[in-house]
Motif scaffolding. Structure first.
Motif, PDB file in Angstrom:
ATOM      1  N   ASN A  18       1.853   2.826   8.411  1.00  0.00           N
ATOM      2  CA  ASN A  18       1.716   2.764   6.960  1.00  0.00           C
ATOM      3  C   ASN A  18       2.370   1.525   6.345  1.00  0.00           C
ATOM      4  O   ASN A  18       2.744   1.537   5.183  1.00  0.00           O
ATOM      5  CB  ASN A  18       2.315   4.021   6.327  1.00  0.00           C
ATOM      6  CG  ASN A  18       1.566   5.266   6.724  1.00  0.00           C
ATOM      7  OD1 ASN A  18       0.375   5.198   6.970  1.00  0.00           O
ATOM      8  ND2 ASN A  18       2.261   6.385   6.797  1.00  0.00           N
ATOM      9  N   THR A  19       2.516   0.448   7.094  1.00  0.00           N
ATOM     10  CA  THR A  19       3.184  -0.728   6.553  1.00  0.00           C
ATOM     11  C   THR A  19       2.248  -1.628   5.761  1.00  0.00           C
ATOM     12  O   THR A  19       2.695  -2.437   4.972  1.00  0.00           O
ATOM     13  CB  THR A  19       3.828  -1.560   7.674  1.00  0.00           C
ATOM     14  OG1 THR A  19       2.815  -1.915   8.614  1.00  0.00           O
ATOM     15  CG2 THR A  19       4.941  -0.805   8.343  1.00  0.00           C
ATOM     16  N   GLU A  20       0.946  -1.518   5.969  1.00  0.00           N
ATOM     17  CA  GLU A  20       0.024  -2.395   5.250  1.00  0.00           C
ATOM     18  C   GLU A  20      -0.183  -1.881   3.830  1.00  0.00           C
ATOM     19  O   GLU A  20      -0.296  -0.683   3.602  1.00  0.00           O
ATOM     20  CB  GLU A  20      -1.317  -2.457   5.978  1.00  0.00           C
ATOM     21  CG  GLU A  20      -1.239  -3.226   7.261  1.00  0.00           C
ATOM     22  CD  GLU A  20      -2.615  -3.649   7.735  1.00  0.00           C
ATOM     23  OE1 GLU A  20      -3.533  -3.699   6.908  1.00  0.00           O
ATOM     24  OE2 GLU A  20      -2.743  -3.916   8.923  1.00  0.00           O
ATOM     25  N   PRO A  21      -0.214  -2.800   2.854  1.00  0.00           N
ATOM     26  CA  PRO A  21      -0.434  -2.353   1.474  1.00  0.00           C
ATOM     27  C   PRO A  21      -1.861  -1.863   1.273  1.00  0.00           C
ATOM     28  O   PRO A  21      -2.774  -2.273   1.979  1.00  0.00           O
ATOM     29  CB  PRO A  21      -0.173  -3.610   0.654  1.00  0.00           C
ATOM     30  CG  PRO A  21      -0.392  -4.736   1.586  1.00  0.00           C
ATOM     31  CD  PRO A  21      -0.030  -4.229   2.958  1.00  0.00           C
ATOM     32  N   ARG A  22      -1.999  -0.970   0.330  1.00  0.00           N
ATOM     33  CA  ARG A  22      -3.336  -0.485   0.011  1.00  0.00           C
ATOM     34  C   ARG A  22      -4.108  -1.554  -0.750  1.00  0.00           C
ATOM     35  O   ARG A  22      -3.546  -2.556  -1.188  1.00  0.00           O
ATOM     36  CB  ARG A  22      -3.232   0.787  -0.808  1.00  0.00           C
ATOM     37  CG  ARG A  22      -2.745   1.962   0.034  1.00  0.00           C
ATOM     38  CD  ARG A  22      -2.548   3.160  -0.809  1.00  0.00           C
ATOM     39  NE  ARG A  22      -1.275   2.946  -1.504  1.00  0.00           N
ATOM     40  CZ  ARG A  22      -0.790   3.721  -2.426  1.00  0.00           C
ATOM     41  NH1 ARG A  22      -1.447   4.771  -2.800  1.00  0.00           N
ATOM     42  NH2 ARG A  22       0.359   3.466  -2.995  1.00  0.00           N
ATOM     43  N   LEU A  23      -5.392  -1.328  -0.935  1.00  0.00           N
ATOM     44  CA  LEU A  23      -6.269  -2.323  -1.534  1.00  0.00           C
ATOM     45  C   LEU A  23      -5.816  -2.716  -2.940  1.00  0.00           C
ATOM     46  O   LEU A  23      -5.733  -3.881  -3.275  1.00  0.00           O
ATOM     47  CB  LEU A  23      -7.703  -1.805  -1.561  1.00  0.00           C
ATOM     48  CG  LEU A  23      -8.745  -2.772  -2.117  1.00  0.00           C
ATOM     49  CD1 LEU A  23      -8.821  -4.008  -1.226  1.00  0.00           C
ATOM     50  CD2 LEU A  23     -10.089  -2.120  -2.204  1.00  0.00           C
ATOM     51  N   GLY A  24      -5.501  -1.767  -3.764  1.00  0.00           N
ATOM     52  CA  GLY A  24      -5.072  -2.057  -5.128  1.00  0.00           C
ATOM     53  C   GLY A  24      -3.765  -2.817  -5.166  1.00  0.00           C
ATOM     54  O   GLY A  24      -3.595  -3.746  -5.957  1.00  0.00           O
ATOM     55  N   GLU A  25      -2.814  -2.429  -4.323  1.00  0.00           N
ATOM     56  CA  GLU A  25      -1.529  -3.127  -4.280  1.00  0.00           C
ATOM     57  C   GLU A  25      -1.711  -4.563  -3.814  1.00  0.00           C
ATOM     58  O   GLU A  25      -1.069  -5.469  -4.335  1.00  0.00           O
ATOM     59  CB  GLU A  25      -0.575  -2.400  -3.340  1.00  0.00           C
ATOM     60  CG  GLU A  25      -0.137  -1.044  -3.837  1.00  0.00           C
ATOM     61  CD  GLU A  25       0.661  -0.290  -2.800  1.00  0.00           C
ATOM     62  OE1 GLU A  25       0.814  -0.782  -1.671  1.00  0.00           O
ATOM     63  OE2 GLU A  25       1.134   0.810  -3.123  1.00  0.00           O
ATOM     64  N   ASN A  26      -2.592  -4.764  -2.861  1.00  0.00           N
ATOM     65  CA  ASN A  26      -2.853  -6.100  -2.358  1.00  0.00           C
ATOM     66  C   ASN A  26      -3.454  -6.978  -3.453  1.00  0.00           C
ATOM     67  O   ASN A  26      -3.074  -8.133  -3.619  1.00  0.00           O
ATOM     68  CB  ASN A  26      -3.784  -6.029  -1.149  1.00  0.00           C
ATOM     69  CG  ASN A  26      -3.772  -7.293  -0.348  1.00  0.00           C
ATOM     70  OD1 ASN A  26      -2.890  -8.136  -0.513  1.00  0.00           O
ATOM     71  ND2 ASN A  26      -4.759  -7.461   0.508  1.00  0.00           N
TER      72      ASN A  26
END
Length: 114
Positions: free
Chosen positions: A43-51
């Motif tokens: 779960n370390t990758e940011p979600r689409l909106g956060e990115n």
């Protein structure tokens, strides 16, 4: 049959395969201490909106251009619709004018090409 460069690399490293030689090169480069490296958490990758928010904070010009581009497209499409309505009205006016002029001697009616 292995290519000569592969045989050279494998023999210098004392490995059985090219992959083993590659792994030993990597271990030497990072200074292998014999410890296993931890795998990254899922779960370390940011979600689409956060990115997207992060990218807009880093490059606000891109966000401004996106908003301005959308507004310009809305204006252009709106004007295009209004102009199309005007052209339809103009064609009606043109049809009425040609009907009025058809009775005059100098006006010669031709077939519609459209």
């Amino acid at each position: 049959m292995r290519p000569p460069f592969e045989r050279t690399i494998v023999s210098k490293r004392g490995a059985d395969t090219l992959e083993d030689a590659f792994v030993s090169c990597l271990q030497e480069a990072i200074g292998d201490s014999g410890q296993e490296l931890e795998a990254p958490h899922a779960n370390t990758e940011p979600r689409l909106g956060e990115n997207a928010i992060f990218e807009l904070r880093r490059d606000p010009i891109r966000g401004v251009l996106a908003i301005l581009g959308s507004l310009i497209l809305m204006v252009v499409i709106g004007l295009g619709i209004n102009i199309a309505k005007f052209v339809v009205d103009l064609s009606r006016f043109s049809a009425a004018l040609s009907a009025r002029l058809s009775g005059l001697a100098f006006f010669v009616a031709r077939l519609n090409l459209v």
